[in-house]
Structure formats: structure tokens, C-alpha cells
Design an enzyme around this catalytic site. Structure first.
Site, short mmCIF file in Angstrom:
data_model
loop_
_atom_site.label_atom_id
_atom_site.label_comp_id
_atom_site.label_asym_id
_atom_site.label_seq_id
_atom_site.Cartn_x
_atom_site.Cartn_y
_atom_site.Cartn_z
N GLU A 81 54.01 59.10 3.25
CA GLU A 81 54.65 57.50 3.90
C GLU A 81 55.12 57.03 2.91
OE1 GLU A 81 51.92 57.22 6.98
OE2 GLU A 81 53.08 58.30 8.29
N GLU A 112 40.63 76.95 1.92
CA GLU A 112 39.82 76.31 1.80
C GLU A 112 38.31 76.49 0.50
OE1 GLU A 112 36.23 75.26 4.69
OE2 GLU A 112 38.36 74.32 5.66
#
Length: 271
Positions: A81, A112
Site C-alpha cells: 500500500e 515458518e
């Protein structure tokens, strides 16, 4: 103080399946209300990380977010963004997620848990001591994030983190830790809820305040935003009407000619 993973502690609510819709929504909302208060306590930590980030970016550095699962996705959202909002390059703020881009939509099993992949991911971007790497992990125990920050520390790369557990391995690894203790989740262990909300709010604070300090906002307006749709073009025209005291048609003409609100203001004021 011993490390206690409060994000995994048992919810203070029980028999959720027996609650009415109204009770579910009100109880979730009551828990969510506690998040900004928890963030308030961490503002001094956020300030330190923002200031060092601004310093590094002013000197040609970049900001990297790294996480797994929800945390990784939130970092990617915030990074993605920045270009349309502040008109910066896509290479200035970069979000990386364990498991690669496919993990944005679907969980990648055990991604992960890799202790090496995060550093490999960073090296694809020629990471250097000019950059800042912020690890995001609600638990503060994600190997992908922790071991990457350790490698960064070894190479004199500035590290920060956003986590929700005090004294976690991640907090103890990052040079500039941000720890927002939101406590147990409404659904036990579902850290996409309060912890995820806290991480999103902190990311908003980091990127927005950094961009303001880099000069990407004038007054309270996003003068460098990309004019990528009709809504944003209209917003840009309104900015010019307000800033330059001109009518809408003139604003539209100037914006079309110069392509950005900042350039119009700069040119208009120099005439």
C-alpha cells in the site's frame, strides 16, 4: 521474568458455540477494544524504530517486513500500500512471507519452521547494512523470523520486530523490539484476532509516520499518491482546489498536464 506465551493462554470465554450471535459479536468487540490501549504502552518502542527507519531510508536504505502466516500477510499488505498511497517505489518497502508468494493465499506447511530460508529470501534483494528488517510474529517464536534477524544482526543490519509476548525469543533478538501484549485471544490461540489487529495498527503507524517524515505528505494530504483510478483523480483535484484556490476544471486540467498533485503545486507556486 520468564517467557510466557500469553497469546496461547486459554480464553476467558468458554462454550462459545452456545453463545448467541449478539453475544459473540459483543464479546469479540470488547476484546478488540483493548488493543489500542495495549499499543499505547508500546509507543516509545515504536518511536525508536520509526526514527531509525527514517534515518536509514533517507540514506538510500529500504524497509523489509518478514513474517509467516497472518503476520507475513499483514506485512505484505502494508508494503504493497505504500507505493499507491505515497508514490514511492515498490522497492522501498518490501514484504516477505515464509513459503513465498503462494503462502499469501494458502498456508505452506512448515514454511515458518525454516531457519535458513528467511536469510536466503533477503539475499535475493542484496540486503545490506543500509536496510532495516522488521520481523513480525505474534508468538515471538517463529524460526523463519528469529533466525533471519540473528543473521541480520551478524551483518550489522538494523533489526526491529512486532510481537505480542514479553521476553519472547524474537523480542530478545531484535535491536528495536515492539511488544504489544494483547493477552489471550477470544478463540484460544487464534492470533489472527487481537494480535493480528495489533500488528496491523502498528504497521500503519510505522509506515505512515515514516512516509510523513520522508516528506510524502503535505499538510494532511497524500500529495504523492498514484492517480490510479477515478476516485484518486477526483481526490487529487479536490486537493488542488483547496490548496491553490482554483476551480475544479482548472484543477483537472493541471492534474492531467503534470500527472501528480505535488508537481502541480510546485509548478503553480513557482509561476
Amino acid at each position: 521474568m520468564d517467557f510466557i506465551k500469553t497469546t496461547e493462554q486459554d480464553s476467558k470465554y468458554n462454550n462459545l458455540e452456545q453463545m448467541s450471535t449478539s453475544d459473540l459479536l459483543n464479546n469479540i468487540n470488547n476484546e478488540d477494544k483493548t488493543v489500542p490501549l495495549a499499543i499505547e504502552k508500546a509507543i516509545p518502542q515504536i518511536e525508536q524504530l520509526v526514527d531509525i527507519t527514517v534515518e536509514k531510508l533517507k540514506n538510500g536504505g529500504r524497509l523489509f517486513y518478514m513474517g509467516a502466516g497472518t503476520s507475513g500477510r499483514l506485512g505484505i499488505v502494508d508494503a504493497s500500500e505504500c507505493p499507491p498511497t505515497f508514490g514511492v517505489s515498490h522497492e522501498l518497502v518490501i514484504g516477505l512471507i515464509a513459503g513465498g508468494d503462494s503462502a499469501i493465499r494458502k498456508a505452506v506447511e512448515f514454511a515458518e519452521d525454516s531457519k535458513e530460508q528467511g536469510w536466503k529470501d533477503l539475499q535475493e534483494y542484496n540486503i545490506s547494512k543500509n536496510d532495516v528488517v522488521i520481523g513480525i510474529a505474534a508468538s515471538g517464536t517463529t524460526p523463519y523470523v528469529i533466525n533471519t534477524l540473528k543473521k541480520c544482526n551478524d551483518h550489522n543490519i538494523t533489526t526491529g520486530c512486532i510481537t505480542c509476548n514479553k521476553k519472547s525469543p524474537l523480542e530478545l533478538t531484535a535491536q528495536f523490539p515492539i511488544t504489544v501484549v494483547v493477552g489471550p485471544e477470544f478463540v484460544t490461540g487464534s492470533s489472527r484476532m487481537k494480535a493480528g489487529t495489533a500488528q496491523k495498527l502498528v504497521l500503519n503507524m510505522i509506515s505512515t509516520s515514516t512516509m510523513i517524515k520522508l516528506g510524502k505528505v503535505k499538510g494532511n494530504k497524500m500529495v504523492d499518491m498514484q492517480l490510479s483510478n477515478n476516485k484518486l483523480v477526483d481526490r487529487g483535484e479536490k486537493m488542488l482546489v483547496s490548496e491553490l484556490n482554483i476551480d475544479k476544471s482548472k484543477a483537472k486540467e493541471l492534474l492531467k498536464k503534470y500527472g501528480s498533485v505535488r508537481e502541480v503545486i510546485k509548478t503553480f507556486n513557482n509561476d
